[in-house]
Design a protein around this motif. Structure first.
Motif, PDB file in Angstrom:
ATOM      1  N   SER A  75      37.246  65.350  34.550  1.00  0.00           N
ATOM      2  CA  SER A  75      38.657  66.041  34.772  1.00  0.00           C
ATOM      3  C   SER A  75      38.438  67.659  34.831  1.00  0.00           C
ATOM      4  N   GLU A  76      37.355  68.123  34.357  1.00  0.00           N
ATOM      5  CA  GLU A  76      37.371  69.432  34.133  1.00  0.00           C
ATOM      6  C   GLU A  76      36.341  70.142  35.250  1.00  0.00           C
ATOM      7  N   VAL A  77      35.727  69.383  36.302  1.00  0.00           N
ATOM      8  CA  VAL A  77      34.891  70.024  37.226  1.00  0.00           C
ATOM      9  C   VAL A  77      35.651  70.888  38.225  1.00  0.00           C
ATOM     10  N   GLU A  78      36.628  70.593  38.614  1.00  0.00           N
ATOM     11  CA  GLU A  78      37.246  71.641  39.420  1.00  0.00           C
ATOM     12  C   GLU A  78      37.674  73.041  38.718  1.00  0.00           C
ATOM     13  N   ASN A  79      38.230  72.762  37.433  1.00  0.00           N
ATOM     14  CA  ASN A  79      38.313  74.070  36.665  1.00  0.00           C
ATOM     15  C   ASN A  79      37.278  74.807  36.595  1.00  0.00           C
ATOM     16  N   VAL A  80      35.953  74.131  36.106  1.00  0.00           N
ATOM     17  CA  VAL A  80      34.815  74.978  35.881  1.00  0.00           C
ATOM     18  C   VAL A  80      34.342  75.457  37.140  1.00  0.00           C
TER      19      VAL A  80
END
Length: 136
Positions: A75-80
């Motif tokens: 769930s954090e891939v796009e954010n990072v």
């Protein structure tokens, strides 16, 4: 160009340069291991220094390491990746433009399977996922 020269040549970074790993919190310093601590050129909390999105720049033996410390989960891939794209745009007009040692260090385990599409997507962008970073 040496790490400290790059810092000097980049607007606003010199004032943020800390000795060793002092730019990182105590908790995060444990995630960085240096083969020879005398070769650490310094560290910068980039997010605070330039009101940016990427966490840290670390110099070791005149090499530059860009480090984001963040939960490693799908769930954090796009954010990072958004943070990485910001970093790439920021460094385009700096002496760091050719440096590409990008690391995503986990705050608490790695929640992305190595064979998953998420892992491949991250690695395709040149971002390496690790629990700790060994500076050599």
């Amino acid at each position: 160009m040496a790490f400290l020269e790059k810092v000097e040549e980049t607007h606003g970074l010199k004032e943020c340069l800390k000795t060793g790993l002092q730019a990182l919190t105590q908790q995060y310093r444990r995630k960085i291991r240096a083969r020879d601590s005398r070769k650490i050129n310094g560290s910068i909390f980039l997010e605070e220094c330039v009101n940016g999105r990427w966490d840290y720049i670390i110099g070791y033996n005149d090499k530059t390491f860009f480090v984001e410390i963040h939960p490693v989960k799908t769930s954090e891939v796009e954010n990072v990746l958004d943070k990485l794209f910001w970093l790439r745009r920021w460094k385009e007009n700096t002496p760091f433009k050719d440096d590409s040692n990008f690391f995503w260090l986990s705050t608490n385990g790695v929640g992305i399977l190595k064979r998953s599409s998420y892992w491949k997507k991250v690695h395709k962008q040149g971002l390496r996922i690790k629990r700790t970073l060994n500076l050599e």
